[in-house]
Design a protein around this motif. Structure first.
Motif, PDB file in Angstrom:
ATOM      1  N   TRP A 193      -2.345  -7.113 -16.174  1.00  0.00           N
ATOM      2  CA  TRP A 193      -2.521  -6.411 -14.899  1.00  0.00           C
ATOM      3  C   TRP A 193      -3.132  -5.038 -15.132  1.00  0.00           C
ATOM      4  CZ3 TRP A 193       1.969  -7.170 -10.895  1.00  0.00           C
ATOM      5  CH2 TRP A 193       2.069  -8.530 -10.587  1.00  0.00           C
ATOM      6  N   GLY A 194      -3.928  -4.604 -14.181  1.00  0.00           N
ATOM      7  CA  GLY A 194      -4.484  -3.263 -14.285  1.00  0.00           C
ATOM      8  C   GLY A 194      -5.726  -3.108 -13.432  1.00  0.00           C
ATOM      9  N   GLU A 195      -6.488  -2.095 -13.786  1.00  0.00           N
ATOM     10  CA  GLU A 195      -7.680  -1.746 -13.010  1.00  0.00           C
ATOM     11  C   GLU A 195      -8.914  -2.428 -13.562  1.00  0.00           C
ATOM     12  OE1 GLU A 195      -8.044   2.337 -11.316  1.00  0.00           O
ATOM     13  OE2 GLU A 195      -6.687   2.814 -12.963  1.00  0.00           O
TER      14      GLU A 195
ATOM     15  N   SER B 175      -4.464  -1.800 -19.361  1.00  0.00           N
ATOM     16  CA  SER B 175      -4.752  -0.819 -18.326  1.00  0.00           C
ATOM     17  C   SER B 175      -3.496  -0.019 -18.019  1.00  0.00           C
ATOM     18  CB  SER B 175      -5.246  -1.541 -17.080  1.00  0.00           C
ATOM     19  OG  SER B 175      -5.758  -0.629 -16.133  1.00  0.00           O
ATOM     20  N   TRP B 176      -3.665   0.950 -17.114  1.00  0.00           N
ATOM     21  CA  TRP B 176      -2.562   1.767 -16.630  1.00  0.00           C
ATOM     22  C   TRP B 176      -1.892   2.554 -17.759  1.00  0.00           C
ATOM     23  CZ3 TRP B 176      -0.064  -2.676 -13.307  1.00  0.00           C
ATOM     24  CH2 TRP B 176      -0.830  -2.890 -12.169  1.00  0.00           C
TER      25      TRP B 176
ATOM     26  N   CYS C 273       5.259  -7.106 -13.399  1.00  0.00           N
ATOM     27  CA  CYS C 273       3.962  -6.724 -13.952  1.00  0.00           C
ATOM     28  C   CYS C 273       3.649  -7.554 -15.199  1.00  0.00           C
ATOM     29  CB  CYS C 273       4.015  -5.234 -14.309  1.00  0.00           C
ATOM     30  SG  CYS C 273       2.509  -4.604 -15.012  1.00  0.00           S
ATOM     31  N   GLU C 274       2.459  -8.115 -15.250  1.00  0.00           N
ATOM     32  CA  GLU C 274       2.046  -8.935 -16.398  1.00  0.00           C
ATOM     33  C   GLU C 274       1.195  -8.102 -17.347  1.00  0.00           C
ATOM     34  OE1 GLU C 274       2.813 -12.115 -16.856  1.00  0.00           O
ATOM     35  OE2 GLU C 274       3.623 -12.705 -14.900  1.00  0.00           O
TER      36      GLU C 274
ATOM     37  N   ASN D 267     -13.321   1.300 -15.386  1.00  0.00           N
ATOM     38  CA  ASN D 267     -12.430   0.350 -14.702  1.00  0.00           C
ATOM     39  C   ASN D 267     -13.211  -0.374 -13.608  1.00  0.00           C
ATOM     40  OD1 ASN D 267      -9.637   1.309 -15.847  1.00  0.00           O
ATOM     41  ND2 ASN D 267     -10.768   3.140 -15.290  1.00  0.00           N
TER      42      ASN D 267
ATOM     43  N   ARG E 186      -0.883   1.430 -20.498  1.00  0.00           N
ATOM     44  CA  ARG E 186       0.145   0.635 -21.182  1.00  0.00           C
ATOM     45  C   ARG E 186      -0.143   0.533 -22.679  1.00  0.00           C
ATOM     46  NH1 ARG E 186      -0.297  -3.078 -17.156  1.00  0.00           N
ATOM     47  NH2 ARG E 186      -1.662  -4.264 -18.506  1.00  0.00           N
TER      48      ARG E 186
ATOM     49  N   ASP F 285       1.694  -2.956  11.341  1.00  0.00           N
ATOM     50  CA  ASP F 285       0.410  -3.391  10.784  1.00  0.00           C
ATOM     51  C   ASP F 285       0.588  -4.012   9.384  1.00  0.00           C
ATOM     52  OD1 ASP F 285       0.986  -1.209   9.221  1.00  0.00           O
ATOM     53  OD2 ASP F 285      -1.019  -0.322   9.347  1.00  0.00           O
ATOM     54  N   ALA F 286       1.805  -4.405   9.059  1.00  0.00           N
ATOM     55  CA  ALA F 286       2.059  -5.012   7.748  1.00  0.00           C
ATOM     56  C   ALA F 286       1.218  -6.280   7.578  1.00  0.00           C
ATOM     57  CB  ALA F 286       3.533  -5.339   7.606  1.00  0.00           C
ATOM     58  N   MET F 287       0.804  -6.534   6.343  1.00  0.00           N
ATOM     59  CA  MET F 287      -0.007  -7.725   6.049  1.00  0.00           C
ATOM     60  C   MET F 287       0.792  -8.714   5.208  1.00  0.00           C
ATOM     61  SD  MET F 287      -3.726  -6.108   5.108  1.00  0.00           S
ATOM     62  CE  MET F 287      -4.389  -7.708   4.630  1.00  0.00           C
ATOM     63  N   LEU F 288       0.453  -9.973   5.364  1.00  0.00           N
ATOM     64  CA  LEU F 288       1.032 -11.002   4.518  1.00  0.00           C
ATOM     65  C   LEU F 288       0.689 -10.695   3.064  1.00  0.00           C
ATOM     66  CD1 LEU F 288       2.557 -13.726   4.622  1.00  0.00           C
ATOM     67  CD2 LEU F 288       0.314 -14.851   4.673  1.00  0.00           C
ATOM     68  N   ASN F 289       1.652 -10.842   2.181  1.00  0.00           N
ATOM     69  CA  ASN F 289       1.500 -10.599   0.734  1.00  0.00           C
ATOM     70  C   ASN F 289       1.350  -9.120   0.385  1.00  0.00           C
ATOM     71  OD1 ASN F 289      -0.271 -13.490   1.124  1.00  0.00           O
ATOM     72  ND2 ASN F 289       1.504 -13.492  -0.213  1.00  0.00           N
ATOM     73  N   GLU F 290       1.690  -8.275   1.337  1.00  0.00           N
ATOM     74  CA  GLU F 290       1.683  -6.840   1.043  1.00  0.00           C
ATOM     75  C   GLU F 290       2.902  -6.466   0.209  1.00  0.00           C
ATOM     76  OE1 GLU F 290       1.134  -4.428   4.500  1.00  0.00           O
ATOM     77  OE2 GLU F 290       1.789  -2.591   3.494  1.00  0.00           O
ATOM     78  N   LEU F 291       2.702  -5.540  -0.703  1.00  0.00           N
ATOM     79  CA  LEU F 291       3.807  -5.035  -1.512  1.00  0.00           C
ATOM     80  C   LEU F 291       4.415  -3.831  -0.823  1.00  0.00           C
ATOM     81  CD1 LEU F 291       2.320  -5.098  -5.139  1.00  0.00           C
ATOM     82  CD2 LEU F 291       3.777  -6.805  -4.036  1.00  0.00           C
TER      83      LEU F 291
ATOM     84  N   ILE G 285      -1.320  -7.744  -1.793  1.00  0.00           N
ATOM     85  CA  ILE G 285      -1.926  -6.654  -1.018  1.00  0.00           C
ATOM     86  C   ILE G 285      -1.266  -5.334  -1.397  1.00  0.00           C
ATOM     87  CG2 ILE G 285      -2.272  -5.724   1.308  1.00  0.00           C
ATOM     88  CD1 ILE G 285      -3.927  -8.169   0.932  1.00  0.00           C
TER      89      ILE G 285
ATOM     90  N   SER H 101       6.325  -1.886   8.973  1.00  0.00           N
ATOM     91  CA  SER H 101       5.427  -1.367  10.005  1.00  0.00           C
ATOM     92  C   SER H 101       4.705  -2.512  10.705  1.00  0.00           C
ATOM     93  CB  SER H 101       4.411  -0.399   9.388  1.00  0.00           C
ATOM     94  OG  SER H 101       3.555  -1.081   8.518  1.00  0.00           O
TER      95      SER H 101
ATOM     96  N   LYS I 182      -5.336  -3.054   1.509  1.00  0.00           N
ATOM     97  CA  LYS I 182      -5.124  -2.864   2.951  1.00  0.00           C
ATOM     98  C   LYS I 182      -6.220  -1.941   3.516  1.00  0.00           C
ATOM     99  CE  LYS I 182      -1.154  -2.406   5.942  1.00  0.00           C
ATOM    100  NZ  LYS I 182       0.270  -2.098   6.024  1.00  0.00           N
TER     101      LYS I 182
ATOM    102  N   VAL J 206      -5.256  -7.884  -9.314  1.00  0.00           N
ATOM    103  CA  VAL J 206      -4.646  -6.967 -10.281  1.00  0.00           C
ATOM    104  C   VAL J 206      -4.545  -7.670 -11.639  1.00  0.00           C
ATOM    105  CG1 VAL J 206      -2.228  -7.558  -9.832  1.00  0.00           C
ATOM    106  CG2 VAL J 206      -2.818  -5.247 -10.521  1.00  0.00           C
ATOM    107  N   SER J 207      -4.592  -8.995 -11.612  1.00  0.00           N
ATOM    108  CA  SER J 207      -4.621  -9.767 -12.855  1.00  0.00           C
ATOM    109  C   SER J 207      -6.060  -9.828 -13.345  1.00  0.00           C
ATOM    110  CB  SER J 207      -4.101 -11.191 -12.609  1.00  0.00           C
ATOM    111  OG  SER J 207      -4.490 -12.025 -13.681  1.00  0.00           O
ATOM    112  N   GLN J 208      -6.312  -9.190 -14.484  1.00  0.00           N
ATOM    113  CA  GLN J 208      -7.693  -9.143 -14.973  1.00  0.00           C
ATOM    114  C   GLN J 208      -8.171 -10.524 -15.406  1.00  0.00           C
ATOM    115  OE1 GLN J 208      -8.814  -6.034 -17.617  1.00  0.00           O
ATOM    116  NE2 GLN J 208      -7.734  -4.462 -16.482  1.00  0.00           N
TER     117      GLN J 208
ATOM    118  N   THR K 158     -11.787  -2.612 -11.325  1.00  0.00           N
ATOM    119  CA  THR K 158     -11.007  -2.897 -10.096  1.00  0.00           C
ATOM    120  C   THR K 158     -10.297  -1.602  -9.735  1.00  0.00           C
ATOM    121  OG1 THR K 158     -10.615  -5.075 -11.091  1.00  0.00           O
ATOM    122  CG2 THR K 158      -9.524  -4.632  -9.014  1.00  0.00           C
TER     123      THR K 158
ATOM    124  N   GLU L 158       7.621  -8.187  -1.874  1.00  0.00           N
ATOM    125  CA  GLU L 158       6.394  -8.732  -1.290  1.00  0.00           C
ATOM    126  C   GLU L 158       6.748  -9.390   0.040  1.00  0.00           C
ATOM    127  OE1 GLU L 158       4.126 -11.214  -3.899  1.00  0.00           O
ATOM    128  OE2 GLU L 158       2.887 -12.009  -2.273  1.00  0.00           O
TER     129      GLU L 158
END
Lengths: 309, 60
Positions: free
Chosen positions: B58-60, A155-156, B54-55, A273, A158, B22-28, A23, B20, A28, A78-80, A275, B39
């Motif tokens: 990862w990205g948008e 992405s980002w 970061c792998e 993009n 990189r 309102d924190a959520m499970l698995n929130e960063l 998250i 906070s 959120k 976030v993992s494509q 996501t 996390e």
């Protein structure tokens, strides 16, 4: 953008899932907006998925609920690679996946994005694709220096490299051969566009841009993930037209389009993009992007409900 | 000002983290002291772990 409505009783709310890696601020905001939009939203973790490829949507999601009870699955991983494979499987079971697999697969691959936009006549920087360092250097000679080397998948900002001459390019390509996996060895070389210290990030819902930001930086890489500063960018008719055509070309959905302003004034589509990250973009634009996404998801599930009833 | 749910220590540097309500499970979250990305892996009881690195994909 969307008028806040009184929440529907829990039992009558359409149920959607949001598939995440973890998250972040965006997820959120989205979860809250989906609830405000009258939906029930279950958060599912990609790390917990166990998908029986020989079965159907009757199988249980990680929370024990059968997948078929979800009227839509919003992919926010976030993992494509995880997001793409999950979308492929879930869509194959007949579930509504946002974004659609094909759209995400095109956007996740810069070569596919370039080809798709080219077929649609969308203006973009010149690109060459090559598979060896030698062919890559020849391609860069054709483009002329400076040029940009990008990973086909990434992405980002990189591993972007602006190369000013063949010596720099040779070094970067040699490193890619030695350090990277096969995807890093594919040469995706792009014409370098001399930007006015900024680029444009436009947010598209469906096929319509709802807002845009300038991302300004002294560095040539302007991603906000790399420190680019966000400010409002007006939606001019030219920008709207470019975004609508580009979004339609990749199948539409929830998209963030990166646009470059060329020195001759043309707008060039750089990347799409699938996501989108938007935590820094609602404040400068004054547009509640999370609410717009939630409304899009709500409208997408309404026909499903209508059919079921 | 955020409503604080409860305090917990950063698993990297032991600095107290205020989470906070309102924190959520698995929130960063980011540790204000060491900057480590954490996390929330449990809300009851509150527990933090280092977030996965970061792998490449990862990205948008």
């Amino acid at each position: 953008m969307s008028e806040r409505r009184p929440p529907a009783p829990q039992s009558t709310r359409p149920r959607v899932a949001m598939l995440v890696t973890h998250i972040r601020a965006e997820e959120k905001l989205l979860r809250e907006a989906l609830v405000v939009a009258g939906l029930t939203c279950d958060v599912l973790l990609d790390r917990e998925l166990r998908l029986d490829l020989l079965a159907d949507a009757g199988q249980a999601a990680p929370n024990g609920r059968p997948w078929r009870e979800y009227e839509a699955i919003l992919i926010r991983t976030v993992s494509q690679s995880r997001g793409l494979l999950a979308a492929l499987v879930l869509e194959g079971w007949g579930l509504r996946v946002i974004n659609r697999y094909e759209t995400a697969a095109i956007c996740a691959d810069k070569a596919r994005t370039t080809l798709t936009l080219a077929r649609a006549g969308i203006p973009q920087p010149a690109v060459r694709l090559a598979f060896t360092p030698a062919a890559g250097l020849s391609a860069l000679d054709e483009l002329s220096y400076p040029a940009v080397l990008k990973p086909v998948v990434g992405s980002w900002g990189r591993l972007l490299a602006r190369v000013r001459d063949a010596e720099e390019a040779e070094a970067i390509l040699e490193h890619r051969q030695t350090l990277g996996g096969y995807a890093q060895q594919v040469v995706y070389a792009q014409e370098y566009i001399e930007k006015p210290g900024r680029d444009i990030r436009a947010f598209v819902i469906g096929e319509r841009p709802i807002c845009a930001i300038y991302r300004a930086s002294e560095h040539w890489v302007t991603n906000t993930a790399r420190g680019g500063r966000a400010s409002n960018c007006p939606l001019t008719p030219e920008l709207v037209s470019l975004c609508e055509r580009a979004a339609a070309a990749v199948g539409g959905g929830l998209l963030a389009l990166d646009v470059l302003e060329a020195p001759d004034g043309r707008l060039l589509l750089n990347e799409i993009n699938h996501t989108m990250e938007f935590r820094n973009s609602s404040a400068p634009t004054g547009v509640d992007i999370a609410a717009a996404v939630a409304e899009y998801v709500r409208e997408a599930v309404l026909p499903v409900r209508a059919r079921a009833e | 000002m955020l409503a604080v749910q409860e305090a917990v220590l950063c698993p990297m540097c032991d600095a107290t983290q205020e989470i906070s309500a309102d924190a959520m499970l698995n929130e960063l979250i980011a540790c204000g002291d060491c900057g480590g990305e954490l996390e929330i892996v449990s809300l009851q009881p509150l527990r933090l772990e280092l977030a996965p690195p970061c792998e490449e994909d990862w990205g948008e």
